[in-house]
Design a protein around this motif. Structure first.
Motif, PDB file in Angstrom:
ATOM      1  N   ARG A  39       0.848  -1.195   0.000  1.00 36.40           N
ATOM      2  CA  ARG A  39       0.000   0.000   0.000  1.00 36.40           C
ATOM      3  C   ARG A  39       0.882   1.243   0.000  1.00 36.40           C
ATOM      4  O   ARG A  39       1.808   1.362   0.795  1.00 36.40           O
ATOM      5  N   ARG A  40       0.597   2.133  -0.932  1.00 31.32           N
ATOM      6  CA  ARG A  40       1.273   3.428  -1.007  1.00 31.32           C
ATOM      7  C   ARG A  40       0.178   4.495  -1.061  1.00 31.32           C
ATOM      8  O   ARG A  40      -0.791   4.343  -1.818  1.00 31.32           O
ATOM      9  N   ASP A  63      -4.254   9.561  -3.347  1.00 28.90           N
ATOM     10  CA  ASP A  63      -4.246   8.436  -4.267  1.00 28.90           C
ATOM     11  C   ASP A  63      -3.814   7.219  -3.451  1.00 28.90           C
ATOM     12  O   ASP A  63      -2.682   7.159  -2.970  1.00 28.90           O
ATOM     13  N   PHE A  64      -4.727   6.276  -3.283  1.00 31.60           N
ATOM     14  CA  PHE A  64      -4.488   5.069  -2.491  1.00 31.60           C
ATOM     15  C   PHE A  64      -4.084   3.955  -3.450  1.00 31.60           C
ATOM     16  O   PHE A  64      -4.927   3.387  -4.136  1.00 31.60           O
ATOM     17  N   GLN A  65      -2.809   3.673  -3.505  1.00 31.43           N
ATOM     18  CA  GLN A  65      -2.269   2.741  -4.491  1.00 31.43           C
ATOM     19  C   GLN A  65      -1.977   1.382  -3.876  1.00 31.43           C
ATOM     20  O   GLN A  65      -1.620   1.285  -2.714  1.00 31.43           O
ATOM     21  N   ILE A  66      -2.123   0.351  -4.706  1.00 35.98           N
ATOM     22  CA  ILE A  66      -1.622  -0.983  -4.388  1.00 35.98           C
ATOM     23  C   ILE A  66      -0.539  -1.287  -5.424  1.00 35.98           C
ATOM     24  O   ILE A  66      -0.819  -1.306  -6.631  1.00 35.98           O
ATOM     25  N   ILE A  67       0.661  -1.503  -4.955  1.00 33.29           N
ATOM     26  CA  ILE A  67       1.763  -1.857  -5.838  1.00 33.29           C
ATOM     27  C   ILE A  67       1.698  -3.371  -6.000  1.00 33.29           C
ATOM     28  O   ILE A  67       2.061  -4.129  -5.096  1.00 33.29           O
ATOM     29  N   MET A  72       3.670  -2.870 -12.046  1.00 31.32           N
ATOM     30  CA  MET A  72       2.279  -2.427 -12.118  1.00 31.32           C
ATOM     31  C   MET A  72       1.733  -1.972 -10.765  1.00 31.32           C
ATOM     32  O   MET A  72       2.039  -2.567  -9.738  1.00 31.32           O
ATOM     33  N   ALA A  73       0.886  -0.925 -10.844  1.00 29.68           N
ATOM     34  CA  ALA A  73       0.169  -0.424  -9.670  1.00 29.68           C
ATOM     35  C   ALA A  73      -1.289  -0.177 -10.047  1.00 29.68           C
ATOM     36  O   ALA A  73      -1.597   0.228 -11.174  1.00 29.68           O
ATOM     37  N   VAL A  74      -2.170  -0.433  -9.084  1.00 26.80           N
ATOM     38  CA  VAL A  74      -3.593  -0.127  -9.220  1.00 26.80           C
ATOM     39  C   VAL A  74      -3.844   1.091  -8.351  1.00 26.80           C
ATOM     40  O   VAL A  74      -3.519   1.091  -7.155  1.00 26.80           O
ATOM     41  N   LEU A  75      -4.425   2.133  -8.936  1.00 27.78           N
ATOM     42  CA  LEU A  75      -4.587   3.405  -8.257  1.00 27.78           C
ATOM     43  C   LEU A  75      -6.064   3.686  -7.984  1.00 27.78           C
ATOM     44  O   LEU A  75      -6.929   3.324  -8.789  1.00 27.78           O
ATOM     45  N   ASP A  76      -6.317   4.331  -6.866  1.00 21.83           N
ATOM     46  CA  ASP A  76      -7.672   4.740  -6.473  1.00 21.83           C
ATOM     47  C   ASP A  76      -7.551   6.131  -5.859  1.00 21.83           C
ATOM     48  O   ASP A  76      -7.339   6.265  -4.657  1.00 21.83           O
ATOM     49  N   ALA A  77      -7.649   7.157  -6.710  1.00 21.48           N
ATOM     50  CA  ALA A  77      -7.511   8.533  -6.255  1.00 21.48           C
ATOM     51  C   ALA A  77      -8.884   9.126  -5.957  1.00 21.48           C
ATOM     52  O   ALA A  77      -9.843   8.899  -6.705  1.00 21.48           O
ATOM     53  N   VAL A  89     -17.068  19.246  -7.393  1.00 28.28           N
ATOM     54  CA  VAL A  89     -17.211  17.933  -8.016  1.00 28.28           C
ATOM     55  C   VAL A  89     -16.302  16.974  -7.254  1.00 28.28           C
ATOM     56  O   VAL A  89     -15.094  17.214  -7.124  1.00 28.28           O
ATOM     57  N   TYR A  90     -16.896  15.899  -6.739  1.00 33.47           N
ATOM     58  CA  TYR A  90     -16.111  14.839  -6.105  1.00 33.47           C
ATOM     59  C   TYR A  90     -15.689  13.865  -7.198  1.00 33.47           C
ATOM     60  O   TYR A  90     -16.517  13.433  -8.017  1.00 33.47           O
ATOM     61  N   VAL A  91     -14.407  13.522  -7.220  1.00 32.16           N
ATOM     62  CA  VAL A  91     -13.858  12.619  -8.236  1.00 32.16           C
ATOM     63  C   VAL A  91     -13.318  11.380  -7.542  1.00 32.16           C
ATOM     64  O   VAL A  91     -12.572  11.472  -6.567  1.00 32.16           O
ATOM     65  N   GLN A  92     -13.719  10.215  -8.055  1.00 35.13           N
ATOM     66  CA  GLN A  92     -13.088   8.959  -7.666  1.00 35.13           C
ATOM     67  C   GLN A  92     -12.531   8.377  -8.950  1.00 35.13           C
ATOM     68  O   GLN A  92     -13.275   8.066  -9.884  1.00 35.13           O
ATOM     69  N   ASN A  93     -11.221   8.272  -9.009  1.00 40.97           N
ATOM     70  CA  ASN A  93     -10.545   7.922 -10.247  1.00 40.97           C
ATOM     71  C   ASN A  93      -9.768   6.616 -10.067  1.00 40.97           C
ATOM     72  O   ASN A  93      -8.784   6.573  -9.335  1.00 40.97           O
TER      73      ASN A  93
END
Length: 160
Positions: A39-40, A63-67, A72-77, A89-93
């Motif tokens: 987790r990063r 940005d809550f990342q899983i390395i 490769m990383a999966v990002l959840d900003a 505007v709330y953004v979930q990316n």
């Protein structure tokens, strides 16, 4: 009878974002049910929004990342845009970023990497309180991104 040919979707440019970021927080291996990487957390410190949407990226998101692997990383900003019109505007990316291990390691060290060497694609979703911005909740959006030592550059497109 033959199937009709479906049109290829068009991409309508919506916004260009410059998202400034702070130093990463290395939170360690994810344990328990979701044991799939490190987790990063990348603090979001501000930024700007240009295009059909105009305004700024508010500080306080992350940005809550899983390395997942060295490549490769999966990002959840998650963050908020404060538009010049006074609306928010709330953004979930959700994003996927991958590339050669050497280039990903340079990104993690805060070194510049040619954006062409990294695959960075995202699917932003929006929450709005203004009826004038309802169109952001009624379409699919995709985007591209590039990570730099002090910021992330994003381009969002509505899929038509």
């Amino acid at each position: 009878m033959t199937d009709p040919i479906l049109a290829t979707p068009l991409l309508e440019p919506v916004a260009q974002l410059t998202v400034t970021v702070g130093a990463p927080v290395e939170a360690g291996a994810v344990t328990g049910v979701e044991t799939r990487g490190q987790r990063r957390i990348i603090p979001i410190t501000g930024g700007s929004v240009r295009g059909r949407l105009q305004g700024r990226v508010q500080a306080g998101g992350a940005d809550f990342q899983i390395i997942v692997s060295p490549t490769m990383a999966v990002l959840d900003a998650r963050y908020v845009l404060a538009l010049d019109s006074g609306e928010h505007v709330y953004v979930q990316n959700h994003a996927l970023r991958r590339g050669p291990a050497e280039a990903i390691a340079r990104l993690a060290r805060g070194e510049p990497v040619d954006p062409a060497a990294i695959y960075f694609r995202c699917v932003p979703r929006f929450e709005v309180s203004s009826p004038a911005l309802g169109w952001l909740t009624e379409s699919i959006f995709i985007g591209t991104g590039a990570r730099f030592p002090d910021r992330v550059e994003l381009a969002f497109f509505r899929v038509g």
